[in-house]
Design an enzyme around this catalytic site. Structure first.
Site, PDB file in Angstrom:
ATOM      1  NE  ARG A 156      -3.832  -2.299   0.571  1.00 53.28           N
ATOM      2  CZ  ARG A 156      -3.686  -3.570   0.188  1.00 53.28           C
ATOM      3  NH1 ARG A 156      -2.655  -3.919  -0.569  1.00 53.28           N
ATOM      4  NH2 ARG A 156      -4.576  -4.488   0.520  1.00 53.28           N
ATOM      5  CB  SER A 230      -9.093  -0.117   4.241  1.00 52.84           C
ATOM      6  OG  SER A 230      -9.610  -1.287   3.680  1.00 52.84           O
ATOM      7  CD  GLU A 328      -5.440   2.155   2.310  1.00 51.16           C
ATOM      8  OE1 GLU A 328      -5.069   1.084   2.791  1.00 51.16           O
ATOM      9  OE2 GLU A 328      -6.327   2.239   1.439  1.00 51.16           O
TER      10      GLU A 328
END
Ligand code: FAD
Ligand code: NAP
Length: 333
Positions: A156, A230, A328
Site C-alpha cells: 500500500r 479501508s 490510509e
C-alpha cells in the site's frame, strides 16, 4: 468557487478555488510548463481527504485510452490512460483474454492512481503487473517514463506516496498481462467462494465474479453510505510485540508479512475496541465493516469531524493493543 463535496467518495464538504480538467498528456505537459503551481491531482476521489476550503488548484486527468503495445505467446503489454476507470479496465482485459487483474476487480478509482498506493486486494497488487508509468513533472511539464522497479512499490505504498509525493502526474500506465490464466487463490476466502459457487476449475472470470460477490457482500458501497474504503492501514508489528499482544488477546487476527514480521488486521483491532457501528457528529465506523469510516452527513461534515473520529479510534487501539494505526487515504490540510 467549485463545489467538490460530491467529488470524493467520503462526500466531505469541500470548496475549491480552481479546477482544471485535462484530456491528454500533451495538454498536461503544456499546462504545467506554463503555470508553476503546487497542483493537486484529483482522480476518482476514493482515497483522498480534502479540507473544507481548498486553495491549491486541482488538476483532473481525464486521459483515456487502452492500447496494446506489444505481445508474445505468453504476455501482452498494454498502455492505459490515467483517466480510465480501474474497474472497467479489469473487465475489459478479461473480455480480451488478458489476465492478472482479476483479484483487483471492484476497486474504485482511476487507473492513474493505482500505483500511488500500489493498490492491492485478495493477495494481488498492481506491482505484480506494472511494467512502467508515464510521468508529467507538475513543476515544469517535462514528460518521462519510469520503470515499475523505480517506483518503489511496496505494501500500500510507493515513491509517489512518500519521497516524491505530489511531484508528478501519472499520465499513463503500462501493464504486462498474461495471455493464459495465472490464478492467485492464496486468500482462503476466494477458494471458499468458488467452492460455494460449484467452480472446481475456475477461470479468471470466475475469480473476478467471486471477488465481486465477496466485496459486494462485505464492503460498504460509497454510493449508499459515503466512505473511503479501508480507513487505516493494517499495522505491521515485530514478533516480540505479536507475542505480547497474543498473551492478552489469544484470538488476535494476524498474518505473516513479506518482511518476516506480523501484519495485524486493523478492522479486527477496531472491532475488539467496541467501535464497530459507533459514531459521533455523523462520522463513525461502519456497522458492516469496522475498518470503514462512514460519513452520515454527506456534503455537511468536513475533514475536521473525520480526523476527530480517526484520532479517537487511534487512541482506543493504542490504549488496548499498544499499536498505532496509520490513516490510509491521503490527507490534504
Ligand atoms: P484519488 O482518491 O483521486 O487520489 C488518491 C491520491 O493519488 C491523491 O494523493 C492524488 O493526488 C493521487 N493521484 C490520483 N491520480 C493521480 C495521477 N494520475 N497522478 C498522480 N497522482 C495521482 N484500495 C486498495 O488498494 N485496495 C482495495 O481493495 C480498495 N478498495 C476500496 C474500496 C472502497 C469502497 C473505496 C472507497 C476505496 C478502496 N480503495 C482500495 C482505495 C482506492 O480505491 C484506491 O487507492 C484507488 O487507487 C484511488 O484511486 P482514485 O482515482 O480514487 O484516486
Ligand atoms: P478480510 O478478508 O476480512 O481480511 C481482513 C484482513 O486480513 C485484510 O486486511 C487482509 O490483508 C488480511 N488477510 C486476509 N486473508 C489473508 C491472507 N490469506 N494472507 C494475508 N493477509 C490476509 O478483508 P476485507 O476487508 O474483506 O478486504 C478484502 C480485500 O480487499 C483485502 O485484500 C483488502 O486489502 C482489500 N480492500 C482494501 C480496501 C482499501 O481501501 N485499501 C478496501 C476494501 C478492501 P490485506 O488488506 O493486506 O489484503
Amino acid at each position: 468557487m467549485f463545489d467538490l463535496s460530491h467529488r470524493t467518495t467520503l462526500a466531505l464538504r469541500v470548496q475549491a478555488n480552481e479546477v482544471v480538467e485535462i484530456h491528454s498528456e500533451a495538454e498536461a505537459s503544456a499546462l504545467c510548463a506554463d503555470r508553476k503551481r503546487p497542483w493537486l491531482v484529483l482522480s476518482g476521489g476514493s482515497n483522498i481527504l480534502l479540507p473544507a476550503e481548498l486553495t491549491q488548484p486541482v488538476l483532473i486527468p481525464l486521459i483515456k485510452g487502452i492500447v496494446a503495445c506489444e505481445q508474445n505467446a505468453e504476455s501482452i503489454l498494454i498502455e492505459v490512460g490515467a483517466g480510465e476507470s480501474w474497474n472497467d479496465l479489469v473487465w475489459y482485459c478479461l473480455e480480451q483474454g488478458w489476465y492478472g487483474l482479476e483479484n483487483l476487480v471492484e476497486i474504485p478509482g482511476w487507473a492513474g492512481a493505482a500505483p500511488i498506493q500500489n493498490i492491492g486486494a485478495y493477495g494481488v497488487e498492481v506491482k505484480d503487473v506494472l511494467d512502467s508509468v508515464r510521468l508529467v513533472d507538475l513543476d515544469n511539464g517535462t514528460v518521462m517514463n519510469r520503470s515499475a522497479m523505480d517506483c518503489q512499490l511496496a505494501y500500500r505504498s510507493s515513491i509517489f506516496k512518500h519521497k516524491e509525493q505530489d511531484r508528478w502526474l501519472i499520465s499513463a500506465l503500462r501493464l504486462r498481462l498474461w495471455r493464459q490464466p495465472h490464478l492467485n487463490l492464496s486468500y482462503a476466502g476466494i477458494r471458499a467462494e468458488l467452492e460455494a459457487r460449484g467452480c472446481r476449475q475456475p477461470s479468471p472470470v470466475d475469480v473476478a465474479q467471486a471477488v465481486r460477490s465477496m466485496r459486494q457482500r462485505k464492503l460498504v458501497d460509497p454510493a449508499v453510505l459515503p466512505n473511503a474504503g479501508s480507513f487505516f492501514q493494517n499495522p505491521v508489528v515485530s514478533n516480540e510485540q505479536l507475542e505480547e499482544i497474543l498473551r492478552h488477546e489469544p484470538d488476535l487476527m494476524y498474518f505473516p508479512d513479506a518482511s518476516g514480521h506480523a501484519k495485524l488486521a486493523a478492522g479486527w483491532l477496531i472491532e475488539r475496541c467496541g467501535l464497530k457501528g459507533q459514531s459521533r457528529e455523523g462520522v463513525g465506523c461502519s456497522n458492516q465493516h469496522a475498518l470503514v469510516v462512514v460519513n452520515n452527513r454527506p456534503g455537511q461534515n468536513t475533514l475536521h469531524e473525520v480526523l476527530d473520529w480517526a484520532g479517537y479510534v487511534q487512541s482506543c487501539v493504542l490504549d488496548r493493543f499498544g499499536v498505532h494505526l496509520d490513516i490510509e487515504p491521503r490527507i490534504y490540510h
